[in-house]
Design a protein around this motif. Structure first.
Motif, PDB file in Angstrom:
ATOM      1  N   PRO A 153       0.808  -1.229   0.000  1.00 44.87           N
ATOM      2  CA  PRO A 153       0.000   0.000   0.000  1.00 44.87           C
ATOM      3  C   PRO A 153       0.840   1.279   0.000  1.00 44.87           C
ATOM      4  O   PRO A 153       0.283   2.378  -0.196  1.00 44.87           O
ATOM      5  CB  PRO A 153      -0.816  -0.119   1.295  1.00 44.87           C
ATOM      6  N   ARG A 154       2.148   1.135   0.195  1.00 45.53           N
ATOM      7  CA  ARG A 154       3.027   2.303   0.248  1.00 45.53           C
ATOM      8  C   ARG A 154       4.021   2.334  -0.913  1.00 45.53           C
ATOM      9  O   ARG A 154       4.971   3.120  -0.892  1.00 45.53           O
ATOM     10  CB  ARG A 154       3.776   2.314   1.591  1.00 45.53           C
ATOM     11  N   LEU A 155       3.818   1.499  -1.915  1.00 43.67           N
ATOM     12  CA  LEU A 155       4.650   1.498  -3.107  1.00 43.67           C
ATOM     13  C   LEU A 155       3.874   2.076  -4.278  1.00 43.67           C
ATOM     14  O   LEU A 155       2.664   1.846  -4.402  1.00 43.67           O
ATOM     15  CB  LEU A 155       5.128   0.088  -3.443  1.00 43.67           C
ATOM     16  N   LEU A 156       4.568   2.813  -5.140  1.00 43.81           N
ATOM     17  CA  LEU A 156       3.937   3.524  -6.248  1.00 43.81           C
ATOM     18  C   LEU A 156       4.628   3.174  -7.564  1.00 43.81           C
ATOM     19  O   LEU A 156       5.861   3.181  -7.645  1.00 43.81           O
ATOM     20  CB  LEU A 156       4.017   5.041  -6.025  1.00 43.81           C
ATOM     21  N   PHE A 157       3.822   2.920  -8.574  1.00 48.44           N
ATOM     22  CA  PHE A 157       4.357   2.589  -9.896  1.00 48.44           C
ATOM     23  C   PHE A 157       4.971   3.818 -10.563  1.00 48.44           C
ATOM     24  O   PHE A 157       4.386   4.899 -10.597  1.00 48.44           O
ATOM     25  CB  PHE A 157       3.240   2.042 -10.781  1.00 48.44           C
TER      26      PHE A 157
END
Length: 411
Positions: free
Chosen positions: A333-337
């Motif tokens: 939930p805290r990783l972004l593409f």
């Protein structure tokens, strides 16, 4: 191998291409910049499966660079070293970056060609997908004065804003403001009014110490306005400036986090080493990623700290980090593409075959991915990351649906 050494090796081969090198070398090093995808690839199961379960309108690439040479009234500037064969590293970096963006054979209209290629690539994604285009601030000194002679490249905020405004179906924009500038707060407020979704920093290159009290008023304004910071951490040698390498230490971002700023650490600090400052001035050097992991484990930053997954699949990254990111599901939930475009278009930097050999990718997907990259590096990077696996674990859907993160969230 660090990114700088890798690129130097690749660009040495590029010099041979300029002298009429072999067709084999050209195929392995030079982006062919092909047009629309062949129908059998566009409709391939590997590509269709990558979009399954996602709302394309929520898929924003949060890390895409604007580039150019300033030939179109854009205000973009690059160091003269990038234009001189007497400085081969910088010279061939420019050629590779512009080739990756398919703007290398457009004399007099490089800036325009780069944006046109971005538009075409975005058009090849599902409807609703967007790119967040990054401005890039000049290097500044400790008194907040710009140092153009030490600036590798500069992409003005106004240019990023105007490109995004001209193509709102495809682009958002990210401002870049030096926190030592006397007018930094006013500049941030103006960028916010103009629709900037975040702030972009590369601290060592820009001359920013994120742990300096000089940043406090800027951090206070960022938290008040609810604008996140996307900042590089870990090793960075591809872009030069006036700062100290230590300013890329992830631990130095605690000051921003403690002000309530939402911080996105680019590439999850997946390259290089930094001093463990938590163990004093003489603390040992450890991997930058381990320091990122430490911050991610601190409960007080659970709602503030994130990482983007751009560039984690480059050949100079440790595949063990990819495995950990895939398996650490409570981080998802805290990783972004992000893609770190144009890097996916630099052919030597990413190897789908290597990832398959490491059992992170199904070998059957490799031929499709290799064809994708020749036509659309954005789609290539997206599809590759959607198919990464460590056993049965893969990146959650929310890693790719980044849109809501960039809504304003005042502290």
């Amino acid at each position: 191998m660090n990114r700088r050494h890798f690129i130097i090796g690749a660009t040495g081969a590029a010099a041979l291409l300029g002298a009429g090198g072999t067709a084999l070398a050209r195929r392995s090093l030079w982006n062919p910049c092909r047009a629309s995808l062949p129908p059998d690839i566009a409709g391939h199961e590997v590509v269709r499966a990558a979009w399954e379960g996602l709302d394309p309108a929520r898929v924003w690439d949060c890390h895409a660079h604007l580039a150019g040479i300033g030939d179109g009234g854009s205000g973009v500037t690059i160091t003269p070293r990038m234009l001189s064969p007497l400085h081969p590293t910088e010279y061939f970096q420019r050629l590779f970056y512009l080739n990756a963006g398919c703007a290398h054979e457009a004399p007099g209209r490089v800036d325009q060609s780069y944006v046109e290629r971005l538009h075409n690539l975005a058009d090849g994604m599902q409807t609703g997908f967007k790119l967040m285009l990054l401005a890039f601030e000049r290097t500044h000194d400790a008194h907040g004065r710009p140092q153009p002679e030490l600036t590798a490249f500069h992409v003005p905020n106004a240019y990023a804003r105007d490109v995004a405004r001209a193509n709102p179906a495809y682009f958002e924009w990210v401002c870049s403001i030096h926190p030592y500038r006397p007018d930094c707060v006013e500049a941030l407020e103006g960028a916010a009014r103009d629709g900037a979704r975040a702030v972009k920093w590369l601290p060592p290159a820009m001359g920013i110490d994120p742990a300096s009290p000089a940043c406090d008023r800027f951090y206070t304004a960022m938290a008040r306005l609810g604008i996140p910071l996307i900042t590089h951490a870990g090793e960075e040698k591809a872009v030069h400036g006036a700062g100290q390498p230590a300013w890329g230490n992830p631990l130095r971002l605690r000051r921003a986090l403690d002000h309530g700023v939402r911080v996105v650490i680019a590439h999850c600090a997946s390259l290089g080493e930094d001093q463990d400052e938590d163990r004093g001035r003489s603390g040992p050097r450890v991997s930058s990623f381990s320091l990122f992991s430490r911050l991610m484990g601190e409960q007080r930053y659970a709602g503030l700290l994130s990482g983007d997954i751009s560039a984690i699949n480059l050949r100079n990254r440790d595949v063990a980090i990819i495995r950990l990111l895939l398996e650490q599901e409570d981080w998802h939930p805290r990783l972004l593409f992000g893609t770190d475009y144009p890097l996916p278009g630099i052919l030597p930097l990413v190897s789908a075959r290597q990832l398959a050999r490491e059992r992170l990718l199904d070998p059957a997907a490799v031929p499709v991915l290799e064809t994708l990259r020749e036509h659309n590096p954005l789609l290539f990077d997206f599809v590759l990351k959607r198919h990464l696996r460590s056993g049965q674990r893969h990146f959650a859907r929310g890693v790719f649906e980044t849109r809501n993160f960039f809504d304003r969230k005042p502290a």
